[in-house]
Motif scaffolding. Structure first.
Motif, mmCIF file in Angstrom:
data_model
loop_
_atom_site.group_PDB
_atom_site.id
_atom_site.type_symbol
_atom_site.label_atom_id
_atom_site.label_comp_id
_atom_site.label_asym_id
_atom_site.label_seq_id
_atom_site.Cartn_x
_atom_site.Cartn_y
_atom_site.Cartn_z
ATOM 1 N N GLU A 100 -0.838 4.993 8.598
ATOM 2 C CA GLU A 100 0.169 6.002 8.273
ATOM 3 C C GLU A 100 -0.226 6.810 7.041
ATOM 4 O OE1 GLU A 100 3.593 8.205 8.818
ATOM 5 O OE2 GLU A 100 2.698 6.705 10.151
ATOM 6 N N ALA A 101 -1.001 6.205 6.146
ATOM 7 C CA ALA A 101 -1.360 6.860 4.882
ATOM 8 C C ALA A 101 -2.421 7.940 5.054
ATOM 9 C CB ALA A 101 -1.875 5.818 3.885
ATOM 10 N N LEU A 102 -3.120 7.950 6.187
ATOM 11 C CA LEU A 102 -4.230 8.888 6.376
ATOM 12 C C LEU A 102 -3.758 10.306 6.634
ATOM 13 C CD1 LEU A 102 -6.595 6.882 8.766
ATOM 14 C CD2 LEU A 102 -6.802 7.124 6.286
ATOM 15 N N GLY A 103 -4.485 11.255 6.047
ATOM 16 C CA GLY A 103 -4.353 12.644 6.445
ATOM 17 C C GLY A 103 -5.222 12.895 7.678
ATOM 18 N N ALA A 104 -5.117 14.087 8.266
ATOM 19 C CA ALA A 104 -5.934 14.414 9.435
ATOM 20 C C ALA A 104 -7.412 14.289 9.093
ATOM 21 C CB ALA A 104 -5.621 15.826 9.907
ATOM 22 N N LEU B 132 0.807 -1.220 0.000
ATOM 23 C CA LEU B 132 0.000 0.000 0.000
ATOM 24 C C LEU B 132 0.839 1.268 0.000
ATOM 25 C CD1 LEU B 132 -2.739 1.480 0.312
ATOM 26 C CD2 LEU B 132 -2.545 1.104 2.782
ATOM 27 N N ALA B 133 1.820 1.345 0.883
ATOM 28 C CA ALA B 133 2.624 2.568 0.975
ATOM 29 C C ALA B 133 3.342 2.856 -0.337
ATOM 30 C CB ALA B 133 3.629 2.445 2.123
ATOM 31 N N ASP B 134 3.907 1.815 -0.940
ATOM 32 C CA ASP B 134 4.613 2.003 -2.209
ATOM 33 C C ASP B 134 3.661 2.421 -3.330
ATOM 34 O OD1 ASP B 134 7.014 1.330 -1.052
ATOM 35 O OD2 ASP B 134 6.939 -0.766 -1.687
ATOM 36 N N VAL B 135 2.470 1.818 -3.349
ATOM 37 C CA VAL B 135 1.477 2.162 -4.374
ATOM 38 C C VAL B 135 1.101 3.633 -4.264
ATOM 39 C CG1 VAL B 135 -0.920 1.808 -5.101
ATOM 40 C CG2 VAL B 135 0.551 -0.164 -4.640
ATOM 41 N N LEU B 136 0.810 4.097 -3.060
ATOM 42 C CA LEU B 136 0.385 5.486 -2.876
ATOM 43 C C LEU B 136 1.516 6.461 -3.189
ATOM 44 C CD1 LEU B 136 -1.830 5.229 0.338
ATOM 45 C CD2 LEU B 136 -2.549 5.407 -2.046
ATOM 46 N N GLU B 137 2.725 6.098 -2.835
ATOM 47 C CA GLU B 137 3.872 6.945 -3.140
ATOM 48 C C GLU B 137 4.031 7.083 -4.657
ATOM 49 O OE1 GLU B 137 7.018 9.415 -2.132
ATOM 50 O OE2 GLU B 137 5.632 8.411 -0.748
ATOM 51 N N ARG B 138 3.900 5.967 -5.352
ATOM 52 C CA ARG B 138 4.057 5.966 -6.800
ATOM 53 C C ARG B 138 2.982 6.786 -7.492
ATOM 54 N NH1 ARG B 138 3.961 0.846 -7.294
ATOM 55 N NH2 ARG B 138 1.992 0.456 -8.374
ATOM 56 N N LEU B 139 1.768 6.777 -6.937
ATOM 57 C CA LEU B 139 0.654 7.494 -7.555
ATOM 58 C C LEU B 139 0.544 8.948 -7.094
ATOM 59 C CD1 LEU B 139 -2.121 4.730 -7.390
ATOM 60 C CD2 LEU B 139 -0.697 5.364 -9.340
ATOM 61 N N GLY B 140 1.416 9.354 -6.199
ATOM 62 C CA GLY B 140 1.389 10.737 -5.733
ATOM 63 C C GLY B 140 0.374 11.023 -4.645
ATOM 64 N N HIS B 141 -0.015 9.970 -3.882
ATOM 65 C CA HIS B 141 -0.985 10.152 -2.801
ATOM 66 C C HIS B 141 -0.371 9.850 -1.438
ATOM 67 C CE1 HIS B 141 -3.964 10.468 -5.925
ATOM 68 N NE2 HIS B 141 -3.841 9.209 -6.289
ATOM 69 N N GLY B 142 0.942 9.927 -1.340
ATOM 70 C CA GLY B 142 1.606 9.621 -0.088
ATOM 71 C C GLY B 142 1.412 10.693 0.971
ATOM 72 N N GLU C 146 3.345 12.901 2.174
ATOM 73 C CA GLU C 146 3.890 14.225 1.851
ATOM 74 C C GLU C 146 2.931 15.025 0.976
ATOM 75 O OE1 GLU C 146 4.688 11.512 -1.423
ATOM 76 O OE2 GLU C 146 5.009 11.391 0.750
ATOM 77 N N ALA C 147 1.962 14.327 0.343
ATOM 78 C CA ALA C 147 0.953 15.014 -0.471
ATOM 79 C C ALA C 147 -0.329 15.265 0.327
ATOM 80 C CB ALA C 147 0.628 14.178 -1.720
ATOM 81 N N GLY C 148 -0.280 15.019 1.617
ATOM 82 C CA GLY C 148 -1.437 15.271 2.477
ATOM 83 C C GLY C 148 -2.179 14.029 2.910
ATOM 84 N N GLY C 149 -1.796 12.887 2.343
ATOM 85 C CA GLY C 149 -2.434 11.642 2.755
ATOM 86 C C GLY C 149 -3.797 11.444 2.115
ATOM 87 N N VAL C 150 -4.389 10.294 2.391
ATOM 88 C CA VAL C 150 -5.701 9.954 1.831
ATOM 89 C C VAL C 150 -6.786 10.125 2.886
ATOM 90 C CG1 VAL C 150 -4.659 8.361 0.181
ATOM 91 C CG2 VAL C 150 -5.490 7.485 2.385
#
Length: 320
Positions: free
Chosen positions: A238-242, A87-97, A99-103
């Protein structure tokens, strides 16, 4: 299989739990880590017109079928062939990690999908004679037949006992080892016949089909489901934004135990328990959204067999 088994489990509750985080964001992103046939994702896309969904599945056939179903929303979906502990690698690759504010949400609908049960050649269903495969990704790893034909009696008994909660694990394992010396196991019908013979008649009259627990245990072992999920859940948190939320639908006590423990760690701090309040900066980063685990109502359990064993838990990130 009946059409009812294709109905997403606890759909209204899933939508209700994800709605606050999705509706509070201008361009929300939700990850469906177990896309399957896309039922939950389709409902999310219809309900929330600005939502973007990342759909992950290790089964390429599921991705194909879900893609066809979700074609009307193709500009708002990204489908990824991966196991959800990536999951973490997928989101990083798609620009949703992060650092981009999370999902804004992550959904886990664990276990075997209705499509996998329906396709006899996949070997998940004990009601149909089929090759003993059971791999969610048929291109990777050993099959159920490989497990049956190569594991020692002790290893087989452990798998059946731990993952299937099978009382007669040792007896079944010994019978399998004896029978495979005559002929290796290749198809499900022979295994089902062995289970009927190995399990005492009084036990066969209660607790459902005598093959249910063994098939569940083999499926979990073949796909390494519990270890994969244990690695994936912290990544989801870890992937979640606030304000983001994780919702889990579990169908096995061991899956639910992993969820319960991970959520308990995330929603408590390491301060002494006798403190009257948590000092600023020491509050837990998450809060529980469910009290214990939630189950499907009687009507849904009656209409949709898959809902009968479901346990739902959810948490929300309260701090970035």
């Amino acid at each position: 299989m009946s059409a009812a088994q294709h109905v997403p489990v606890l759909l209204d509750r899933v939508l209700e739990l994800l709605a606050p985080s999705v509706e509070a964001t201008a361009a929300p992103v939700v990850v469906d880590t177990t896309l399957g046939l896309g039922g939950h994702t389709e409902a999310l896309l219809r309900r929330f017109p600005t939502l973007h969904v990342v759909g992950i599945d290790r089964d390429s056939e599921a991705l194909k079928r879900a893609g066809e179903r979700l074609a009307p929303h193709e500009d708002r979906i990204e489908l990824v062939h991966a196991v959800y502990d990536e999951l973490a690698d997928v989101l990083e690759r798609l620009g949703h990690g992060p650092e981009a504010g999370g999902v804004q949400g992550v959904l886990f609908d664990l276990g075997v999908s209705s499509m996998q049960l329906d396709l006899a050649e996949r070997g998940f269903a004990y009601a149909q004679d089929a090759p003993l495969d059971m791999r969610m990704d048929p291109t990777r790893g050993p099959s159920a037949a490989d497990v049956l034909n190569t594991y020692s009696s002790r290893e087989l008994a452990r798998v059946l006992r731990e993952y299937g909660e099978e009382k007669f694990a040792r007896r079944i394992a010994e019978r399998i080892v004896t029978e495979r010396q005559v002929e290796p196991f290749t198809n499900s019908a022979r295994l089902v016949d062995l289970l009927r013979e190995a399990i005492p008649a009084p036990a066969r009259r209660t607790g459902g089909h005598p093959a249910k627990r063994t098939f569940q245990a083999l499926r979990i072992e073949v796909n390494d489901e519990l270890a994969v999920y244990a690695r994936a859940l912290p990544q989801a948190l870890e992937a979640l934004g606030a304000g983001g939320r994780v919702v889990v639908l579990a169908y096995h006590s061991l899956e639910d135990r992993i969820t319960k423990r991970a959520f308990a760690r995330a929603t408590t701090n390491d301060l002494p328990r006798d403190l009257p309040f948590a000092p600023a900066g020491h509050e837990p980063a998450f809060r529980l959204l469910t009290r214990g685990s939630e189950q499907a109502g009687g009507e849904e359990s009656q209409d949709n067999p898959r809902a009968r064993s479901v346990r739902l838990r959810a948490v929300e990130r309260t701090a970035a």
